[in-house]
Scaffold this motif. Structure first.
Motif: not given
Length: 511
Positions: A442-453, A467-474
């Motif tokens: 539902t949300v494929s915009d990388p700007a919507a995500y951040h990393l807690i590290a 985005p990683n379109p090869e796996i429909n992921g990030m």
């Protein structure tokens, strides 16, 4: 603790045992006429409890010289007589065949067939096994070292091996379309400790003859070692996922502080996150790529495995875990490129406790290995309270041998872990994590995500998400600067504005 995998793949691990039961003599290979005995679900438990009250006596390993000193090739030449297949002519969903003693596998295992509440010994006769090598004199009754369970797993009417009990307290299984990989065992004691590991053995098996049309098989096993005895009841259901329902009881002869319940054993040689000292043309070689834990607090942990330079012990404290397992997520041939070993078809194995196991820890032992011939990964549950001599401990659990965990998740999952050098900064490490799963539907915009590290030592910098379109992921990039530390414990989650959306990635970095 190093188990030689090429022997496992070709011939199995056969460390059976002879046993003397109260009221009768030890079943030798020559025994052909022994009266049946009464049997019910409490029989093996009573045997184990009684055995624990007595001093330990190591099983006999007596064999004719020709069998005791077999080479591996000679052992491989021994063939089971199909006419001796247990239930082979009964048109049931299951039948059972046996492994001989010999070569490295000298201890005898007693086997019984249970019919209508009576246990009948299954005997090894001169024609049970044969060999192409006449010098072996295999007609001498060798006895059994273990057994294989067969079922029409992939094609109707075609019986195939789906589970094996062979060697110490080891057993393994496959689901439909799979090949053998990791193993399980009855108990782990002192695994990874300086005192050296003790390997309990299954001394006897009881096979309940299934009813016509039944798609499950019940097998009982009696376990013994210098430190404890155990009774097991396995209900086995092969299929798209092969299920083992396990009821186990343990009776320590001595106090046990470093015991392991429901241990899993496999091999990890290398992958894209860990190719140190490995010069191999393949992308990866392993039975399992990660330890996965679903904690009692509902946290999903994903811990990629490594082949360390030195022995590594990790402990994940928990109370009432929902489950844990050694997982194989990479399922493409191109992930391994191995035409012979087909690691992409190796099972994942998930352990689901039945009832609350209380406080304890999921433990992980990673042992250095120079090749893929050694089992070097062990994981198990260790109760917080040591096991005391003279007490009884019961653990019930379900094992899922299959392609993935048995439960769906709404969280993003780790698709890949990669690590390598940072150009012009040899003191730093570049990590690349691929995430896939439901959040990105539902949300494929990388700007919507951040990393807690975070890291236990040094610092994390250079975080980037794309985005990683090869796996429909990030895909997330970050660098670890150890700052001179020799060990860094890393923890990462992908998150959005509302909080974490992925499982928790844990990683132990060492130089």
């Amino acid at each position: 603790m190093k188990l030689h995998r090429r022997d496992i793949v070709k011939a199995g691990l056969g460390f059976g045992a002879g046993l003397t039961f109260a009221g009768r003599h030890s079943l030798k290979a020559q025994t052909v006429d022994v009266a049946p005995t009464r049997f019910d679900d409490g029989t093996v438990r009573s045997l184990a409890q009684n055995l624990a009250s007595k001093s330990y006596h190591a099983p006999q390993k007596d064999l004719p010289d020709s069998l005791a000193h077999m080479t591996f090739d000679q052992f491989s030449s021994v063939q089971f007589n199909n006419e001796k297949t247990l239930w082979g002519q009964d048109h049931l969903a299951f039948d059972v065949q046996f492994f001989p003693r010999g070569y490295l596998y000298k201890q005898n295992v007693d086997v019984f067939e249970v019919i209508n509440g009576s246990a009948h010994p299954v005997t090894c006769t001169p024609d049970t096994f044969s060999s192409r090598d006449a010098s072996l004199n295999i007609s001498t009754e060798a006895g059994f070292s273990g057994l294989r369970i067969r079922y029409a797993l992939n094609q109707p009417g075609v019986m195939e091996e789906c589970a094996v009990f062979l060697g110490a307290s080891y057993f393994r299984a496959v689901a439909k379309g799979q090949t053998y990989g990791l193993s399980a065992r009855g108990f782990a004691k002192d695994t990874g400790t300086p005192t050296g590991e003790e390997f309990p053995v299954f001394r006897a098996f009881w096979l309940e003859k299934p009813a016509a049309g039944s798609q499950s098989l019940v097998l009982h096993a009696l376990m013994d070692s210098p430190s404890l005895t155990g009774a097991f009841r396995f209900t086995i259901r092969p299929g798209e996922t092969t299920l083992f329902d396990v009821q186990s009881s343990f009776f320590p002869r001595a106090d046990i502080s470093a015991g392991g319940i429901a241990p899993l054993t496999g091999m990890y040689y290398f992958d894209a996150n860990d190719r140190v000292h490995v010069n191999d043309w393949r992308p990866a070689a392993h039975d399992s790529e990660a330890l996965q834990i679903w904690t009692g607090a509902s946290q999903n942990i994903y811990r990629p495995l490594t082949n360390p330079t030195d022995l590594q012990l990790s402990s994940f404290s928990d109370a009432g875990p929902y489950g844990y397992g050694l997982m194989q997520r990479k399922r493409s041939f191109h992930d391994y490129e191995d035409l012979a070993l087909h690691y992409e078809k190796r099972p994942s194995l998930w352990v689901e406790p039945v009832g609350n196991w209380g406080k304890g820890s999921v433990n992980l032992v990673e042992i250095p290995t120079p090749s893929e011939v050694n089992d070097n990964i062990v994981s198990f549950w260790r109760p917080q309270t040591p096991m005391k001599a003279g007490q009884t401990y019961n653990f019930t659990y379900r094992m899922y041998w299959g392609w993935d965990t048995p439960w769906p998740t709404h969280q993003a999952r780790i698709h890949d872990t990669r690590a390598g050098a940072v150009t012009d900064h040899p003191d730093k490490v570049q990590f690349v994590l691929d995430f896939d799963g439901e959040p990105f539907h539902t949300v494929s915009d990388p700007a919507a995500y951040h990393l807690i590290a975070q890291t236990s030592a040094g610092s994390i910098e250079g975080i980037t998400i794309m985005p990683n379109p090869e796996i429909n992921g990030m895909r997330a990039f970050f660098q670890l600067d150890p700052g001179g530390a020799k060990l860094c414990e890393l923890q990462v989650q992908l998150a959005n504005a509302q909080g974490p959306v992925s499982e928790t990635w844990l990683y132990r970095w060492t130089p």
